[in-house]
Design a protein around this motif. Sequence first.
Motif, PDB file in Angstrom:
ATOM      1  N   VAL A   1       3.362  31.570  73.935  1.00 27.72           N
ATOM      2  CA  VAL A   1       3.504  32.268  72.670  1.00 27.72           C
ATOM      3  C   VAL A   1       2.127  32.688  72.161  1.00 27.72           C
TER       4      VAL A   1
ATOM      5  N   LEU B   1       5.876  42.142  68.678  1.00 27.62           N
ATOM      6  CA  LEU B   1       5.879  41.584  67.324  1.00 27.62           C
ATOM      7  C   LEU B   1       6.381  40.146  67.329  1.00 27.62           C
ATOM      8  N   ILE B   2       7.462  39.902  68.085  1.00 24.65           N
ATOM      9  CA  ILE B   2       8.044  38.560  68.104  1.00 24.65           C
ATOM     10  C   ILE B   2       7.095  37.570  68.771  1.00 24.65           C
ATOM     11  N   VAL B   3       6.458  38.000  69.852  1.00 23.20           N
ATOM     12  CA  VAL B   3       5.593  37.093  70.605  1.00 23.20           C
ATOM     13  C   VAL B   3       4.332  36.751  69.817  1.00 23.20           C
ATOM     14  N   ALA B   4       3.799  37.726  69.105  1.00 29.30           N
ATOM     15  CA  ALA B   4       2.560  37.494  68.379  1.00 29.30           C
ATOM     16  C   ALA B   4       2.792  36.507  67.245  1.00 29.30           C
TER      17      ALA B   4
ATOM     18  N   VAL C   1       8.275  30.510  75.102  1.00 31.93           N
ATOM     19  CA  VAL C   1       7.896  29.328  74.314  1.00 31.93           C
ATOM     20  C   VAL C   1       7.749  28.125  75.236  1.00 31.93           C
TER      21      VAL C   1
ATOM     22  N   PHE D   1      12.423  34.930  74.832  1.00 29.74           N
ATOM     23  CA  PHE D   1      11.492  34.285  73.903  1.00 29.74           C
ATOM     24  C   PHE D   1      11.479  32.772  74.135  1.00 29.74           C
ATOM     25  N   PHE D   2      12.667  32.215  74.378  1.00 28.66           N
ATOM     26  CA  PHE D   2      12.731  30.773  74.673  1.00 28.66           C
ATOM     27  C   PHE D   2      11.898  30.435  75.904  1.00 28.66           C
TER      28      PHE D   2
ATOM     29  N   PHE E   1      16.598  39.332  74.876  1.00 32.75           N
ATOM     30  CA  PHE E   1      15.519  39.125  73.947  1.00 32.75           C
ATOM     31  C   PHE E   1      15.260  37.657  73.590  1.00 32.75           C
ATOM     32  N   VAL E   2      16.300  37.003  73.054  1.00 32.31           N
ATOM     33  CA  VAL E   2      16.126  35.627  72.603  1.00 32.31           C
ATOM     34  C   VAL E   2      15.902  34.679  73.782  1.00 32.31           C
TER      35      VAL E   2
ATOM     36  N   ILE F   1      17.867  44.123  74.530  1.00 31.46           N
ATOM     37  CA  ILE F   1      18.012  43.275  73.344  1.00 31.46           C
ATOM     38  C   ILE F   1      18.849  42.032  73.650  1.00 31.46           C
ATOM     39  N   ALA F   2      19.718  42.149  74.684  1.00 32.08           N
ATOM     40  CA  ALA F   2      20.551  40.996  75.056  1.00 32.08           C
ATOM     41  C   ALA F   2      19.707  39.901  75.694  1.00 32.08           C
TER      42      ALA F   2
END
Lengths: 416, 276
Positions: B137, B214-217, B132, B128-129, B124-125, B121-122
């Motif tokens: 994405v 879920l976040i990527v979709a 992107v 995602f960046f 995670f963000v 989870i650390a």
Amino acid sequence: MKHLAIAAALLAATAVATPFASAQDAIDDSPATGSLQVWIGGAEGEKLPAFLADFEAANPDLTVEVTQIPSDQFDTKLLTAIAAGTVPDLVRLYSQSQAGLMATGAFAEVPAGLVDPDAFFSNTYNTNVKNGVAYGVPWDAYATIFQYRKDLAEKAGVSVPKTWDELKTFAAAMKAQGVEWPISLDVGYDIYNAQGLNEFVHQNGGSFIAADGSAWTINSPENVAALEYWASLITEGYASADGPKFLDTVPWFTSGQIAAKDNGPWLEQWLVEANGADWVKDHLATAQVPAGPAGSFSALGSGSIAVLKDAKNPDAAWKLARYLTTPETQIAWYKAFGSLPAVKAAWDDPAIASNPLLDAEREALQTAVDIPQVSTWPQVGTYMGQQMELVARGQASAQDVLDDVQSFAEGVGLGN
Amino acid sequence: MTKPHPALTALLYGLLTIGAVIALLPFAWVLFGAFKTQAEIMSAPGAWLPRSFANLDNFVTLFSERRFGRYMINSLIVSAATVITNVLFATMAGYALAKLEFPGQKMVFGCVLAAMMVPYIALFVPQFFIVVQMGLVNTLTAVVLPMAVMPIGVFIMRQFANSVPDELLEAARLDGAGEFAIFFKIFLPLVGPAIATVAIITFLNSWNYFLWPLIVAQNQDTYTLPVGLAVASQAAKSTDYGLLLAGAIVVLLPVLILFLFLQKYFVQGIAGTGIK
């Protein structure tokens, strides 16, 4: 929650650089064009695409893409998207959690003249207002109402309780008739306990937060007395500290193990699903929640529609928001999905006006009270909910617990 | 060894049977619930068995109205890709870390161990960046990428590779085999059980992974089964339990089938690594 905290922390860093929202130009009446991304949590996302057929027909050059998102992860997903700049155009927010999302400053101001603020129940509209500026428009609304077993009440020879004192008389008569727990309260349910207490607090003339939102006022004398009254329903044997929780309400209510609960209007639908419409007609009645010294106030829940500042198609997004909040669309959505309208005029439609169980709902919505709309409420409310359990079980006094929650809340602050 | 008294054996079997039944009850409830209507599930006091096992409405709804076919294909693609990349890269990395000598070898292995200790989870963000920035994405590639090499796989392969005798590899080297030939012809056939363990662990991880997909979709075309299950079962102000339980069976079935065939390796994997 953990995920949310991390996303929020990261966001806090990026949000600082975001300038003030610029006022949107007025939205004209020409058809919307392009493509529109909508994110929506829960089951509504299943029904919405088909429901939008009329809107799409009126806007032939527009494609609406609705993405359904698991509602308990909606905030995490939206916060991550806001942080990374991959936001949709329009989202649906819940009053329980929208303060935290709005604190990011990622939402666009509602364009002047888009909607008439007076058309909505004022409390639902105010949920979206920060420092005098609206960042969303209400979509649906509900208030808790007193729902009880009218057949058992008849047998016990009591009428619906209108005051705190009458509530105990009502409960005692029910108890004498063999109802194990006449009243049902949320106890082991964290933040929802606190939301329930919020009703009692306002009924007693108190509030968790100062009227201008500038300070926590959790341990005020009114609030302490309200918590004492709430807990007395349990310690005097009228309510259980151990249930029912959430969906258990249906079997407990059906079997007569409980006889009354402040609950949202969906309880009727749950009971219809479980026992059939005839059972509901014979057993369920609704009324205003019993009034305390300051009056009858119930808990407000509402949902709003908001448009992101970084939306690629804000024009179409606002046009959809305007469409969804006309009285006609609101009533159509009620028929399609069951969400009660936030627009007052829609309640005159026979679909709602002819259901006597909703009379109390309509009245309750006029005065229903919101949770404190600050981004730290989830932490404070969750902690309060847990500590309330100590009072319910006679392990701490209301004063001590609210003093403790007050200092916890002051430590957490009011967010941004 | 003397044979235990028949009565004692009977008692033991009796107790084990009771234990097994208790452990299976929740699964039975899920299975039965999949055939019930919402009214049946919500009714009080409720019944164990559904009115009819021929009631397949929940399953039909999932596949015809709730796009479970699409989610299933996505999940299979993601899991297959994750297993292939992990097996390939983890065996290579494990081989290199155990059998080759190169500068910084210890440090690289230290990094692998450290990576195992960082909670996902650390990352995670930041992940995602990165996704992107790469413009990935809303693609299944983005779902697979962060899982393409899991440190735990490298760790397992490295530990297992240590037990392969150096002499075998030396012999091949003396016979003139190149590094790749040694790896594919000598090393790989010897580490079969470890490969199975890595494959199972990565399959389970990727099959059950919820938050990242879920976040990527960005729309439902790229949802995987766990994400799809979460939205499919949501009803107005409550949960459609029939759909939820039927969906759970659908998600569980491939894992169950896999378990039946690879039971031995499951047990080995868990016993050998202490990780479920």
